[in-house]
Design a protein around this motif. Structure first.
Motif, PDB file in Angstrom:
ATOM      1  N   LEU A   1       0.870  -1.163   0.000  1.00  7.26           N
ATOM      2  CA  LEU A   1       0.000   0.000   0.000  1.00  7.26           C
ATOM      3  C   LEU A   1       0.912   1.219   0.000  1.00  7.26           C
ATOM      4  O   LEU A   1       1.662   1.435   0.954  1.00  7.26           O
ATOM      5  CB  LEU A   1      -0.913   0.024   1.224  1.00  7.26           C
ATOM      6  CG  LEU A   1      -1.847  -1.177   1.429  1.00  7.26           C
ATOM      7  CD1 LEU A   1      -2.702  -0.968   2.682  1.00  7.26           C
ATOM      8  CD2 LEU A   1      -2.731  -1.383   0.223  1.00  7.26           C
ATOM      9  N   VAL A   2       0.863   2.000  -1.053  1.00  8.92           N
ATOM     10  CA  VAL A   2       1.759   3.141  -1.204  1.00  8.92           C
ATOM     11  C   VAL A   2       0.942   4.425  -1.145  1.00  8.92           C
ATOM     12  O   VAL A   2       0.089   4.668  -2.000  1.00  8.92           O
ATOM     13  CB  VAL A   2       2.543   3.060  -2.523  1.00  8.92           C
ATOM     14  CG1 VAL A   2       3.460   4.270  -2.667  1.00  8.92           C
ATOM     15  CG2 VAL A   2       3.347   1.769  -2.573  1.00  8.92           C
ATOM     16  N   GLU A   3       1.232   5.222  -0.124  1.00  6.69           N
ATOM     17  CA  GLU A   3       0.513   6.479   0.092  1.00  6.69           C
ATOM     18  C   GLU A   3       1.288   7.647  -0.496  1.00  6.69           C
ATOM     19  O   GLU A   3       2.519   7.620  -0.592  1.00  6.69           O
ATOM     20  CB  GLU A   3       0.321   6.730   1.590  1.00  6.69           C
ATOM     21  CG  GLU A   3      -0.459   5.656   2.312  1.00  6.69           C
ATOM     22  CD  GLU A   3       0.267   5.105   3.521  1.00  6.69           C
ATOM     23  OE1 GLU A   3      -0.378   4.676   4.474  1.00  6.69           O
ATOM     24  OE2 GLU A   3       1.522   5.104   3.502  1.00  6.69           O
ATOM     25  N   SER A   4       0.553   8.687  -0.831  1.00  5.94           N
ATOM     26  CA  SER A   4       1.169   9.936  -1.285  1.00  5.94           C
ATOM     27  C   SER A   4       0.208  11.081  -0.993  1.00  5.94           C
ATOM     28  O   SER A   4      -0.987  10.850  -0.758  1.00  5.94           O
ATOM     29  CB  SER A   4       1.491   9.885  -2.774  1.00  5.94           C
ATOM     30  OG  SER A   4       0.314   9.693  -3.531  1.00  5.94           O
ATOM     31  N   GLY A   5       0.765  12.292  -0.991  1.00  2.00           N
ATOM     32  CA  GLY A   5      -0.084  13.472  -0.879  1.00  2.00           C
ATOM     33  C   GLY A   5      -0.017  14.203   0.443  1.00  2.00           C
ATOM     34  O   GLY A   5      -0.645  15.252   0.598  1.00  2.00           O
ATOM     35  N   GLY A   6       0.712  13.687   1.407  1.00  2.00           N
ATOM     36  CA  GLY A   6       0.826  14.394   2.675  1.00  2.00           C
ATOM     37  C   GLY A   6       1.689  15.636   2.533  1.00  2.00           C
ATOM     38  O   GLY A   6       2.277  15.900   1.480  1.00  2.00           O
ATOM     39  N   GLY A   7       1.753  16.413   3.605  1.00  2.00           N
ATOM     40  CA  GLY A   7       2.588  17.609   3.573  1.00  2.00           C
ATOM     41  C   GLY A   7       2.188  18.608   4.620  1.00  2.00           C
ATOM     42  O   GLY A   7       1.461  18.289   5.570  1.00  2.00           O
ATOM     43  N   LEU A   8       2.678  19.821   4.448  1.00  2.00           N
ATOM     44  CA  LEU A   8       2.427  20.928   5.375  1.00  2.00           C
ATOM     45  C   LEU A   8       1.449  21.896   4.727  1.00  2.00           C
ATOM     46  O   LEU A   8       1.636  22.300   3.572  1.00  2.00           O
ATOM     47  CB  LEU A   8       3.737  21.638   5.694  1.00  2.00           C
ATOM     48  CG  LEU A   8       3.652  22.923   6.515  1.00  2.00           C
ATOM     49  CD1 LEU A   8       3.104  22.637   7.910  1.00  2.00           C
ATOM     50  CD2 LEU A   8       5.018  23.581   6.599  1.00  2.00           C
ATOM     51  N   VAL A   9       0.424  22.271   5.479  1.00  2.00           N
ATOM     52  CA  VAL A   9      -0.578  23.191   4.949  1.00  2.00           C
ATOM     53  C   VAL A   9      -1.049  24.093   6.078  1.00  2.00           C
ATOM     54  O   VAL A   9      -1.007  23.703   7.254  1.00  2.00           O
ATOM     55  CB  VAL A   9      -1.758  22.398   4.336  1.00  2.00           C
ATOM     56  CG1 VAL A   9      -2.494  21.597   5.396  1.00  2.00           C
ATOM     57  CG2 VAL A   9      -2.710  23.299   3.567  1.00  2.00           C
ATOM     58  N   GLN A  10      -1.495  25.280   5.734  1.00  2.00           N
ATOM     59  CA  GLN A  10      -2.038  26.184   6.740  1.00  2.00           C
ATOM     60  C   GLN A  10      -3.469  25.798   7.082  1.00  2.00           C
ATOM     61  O   GLN A  10      -4.174  25.181   6.266  1.00  2.00           O
ATOM     62  CB  GLN A  10      -1.992  27.624   6.233  1.00  2.00           C
ATOM     63  CG  GLN A  10      -0.605  28.215   6.176  1.00  2.00           C
ATOM     64  CD  GLN A  10      -0.630  29.696   5.849  1.00  2.00           C
ATOM     65  OE1 GLN A  10      -1.523  30.173   5.151  1.00  2.00           O
ATOM     66  NE2 GLN A  10       0.351  30.429   6.350  1.00  2.00           N
ATOM     67  N   ALA A  11      -3.887  26.172   8.259  1.00  2.00           N
ATOM     68  CA  ALA A  11      -5.264  25.931   8.675  1.00  2.00           C
ATOM     69  C   ALA A  11      -6.228  26.532   7.644  1.00  2.00           C
ATOM     70  O   ALA A  11      -6.001  27.636   7.150  1.00  2.00           O
ATOM     71  CB  ALA A  11      -5.519  26.528  10.050  1.00  2.00           C
ATOM     72  N   GLY A  12      -7.261  25.754   7.332  1.00  2.00           N
ATOM     73  CA  GLY A  12      -8.212  26.173   6.320  1.00  2.00           C
ATOM     74  C   GLY A  12      -7.886  25.661   4.936  1.00  2.00           C
ATOM     75  O   GLY A  12      -8.717  25.768   4.019  1.00  2.00           O
ATOM     76  N   GLY A  13      -6.695  25.130   4.772  1.00  2.00           N
ATOM     77  CA  GLY A  13      -6.263  24.637   3.481  1.00  2.00           C
ATOM     78  C   GLY A  13      -6.749  23.224   3.200  1.00  2.00           C
ATOM     79  O   GLY A  13      -7.512  22.636   3.968  1.00  2.00           O
ATOM     80  N   SER A  14      -6.285  22.694   2.069  1.00  2.00           N
ATOM     81  CA  SER A  14      -6.720  21.373   1.612  1.00  2.00           C
ATOM     82  C   SER A  14      -5.529  20.518   1.204  1.00  2.00           C
ATOM     83  O   SER A  14      -4.481  21.042   0.787  1.00  2.00           O
ATOM     84  CB  SER A  14      -7.647  21.513   0.401  1.00  2.00           C
ATOM     85  OG  SER A  14      -8.819  22.223   0.725  1.00  2.00           O
TER      86      SER A  14
END
Length: 122
Positions: free
Chosen positions: A4-17
């Motif tokens: 199972l290979v995940e992707s798409g995580g990261g750092l975002v500001q509150a309210g972001g997507s």
């Protein structure tokens, strides 16, 4: 045998997507459900959302109305669209699949991805 290979995580500001993806590969016969769990700092791992073959879904109360889970059955891939993110959504997000391997007479087992970090800054 199964990855199972995940992707798409990261750092975002509150309210972001953010949008997480998880692709299952290997000797897979059939998948009953796929989903996402998360583990925040100092917390237990908890269910975020899951989706079944029928298309039915389960969501944690804390993310209802903000997150949407979807699935591409042909590609054995599950997605988690996360909107209106909050600092309390900060966690490692794990992909989960309940599936049967080929040649196992529909014996289902649970599999996990390695996790992807989601950090929401205030």
């Amino acid at each position: 045998q199964v990855q199972l290979v995940e992707s798409g995580g990261g750092l975002v500001q509150a309210g972001g997507s953010l949008r997480l993806s998880c692709a299952a590969s290997g000797s897979i016969d059939r998948i009953n459900n796929m989903g996402w769990y998360r583990q925040g700092p100092g917390k237990d791992r908890e269910l975020v959302a899951r989706i079944f073959n029928s298309g039915s879904t389960d969501y944690a109360d804390s993310i209802k109305g903000r997150f949407t889970i979807s699935r591409d059955n042909a590609k054995n891939t599950v997605f988690l669209q996360m909107n209106s993110l909050k600092p309390e959504d900060t966690a490692v997000y794990y992909c989960n699949a309940y599936l049967a391997l080929t040649g196992t007479s529909s014996l289902y087992n649970e599999y996990w991805g390695q996790g992807t970090q989601v950090t929401v800054s205030s």
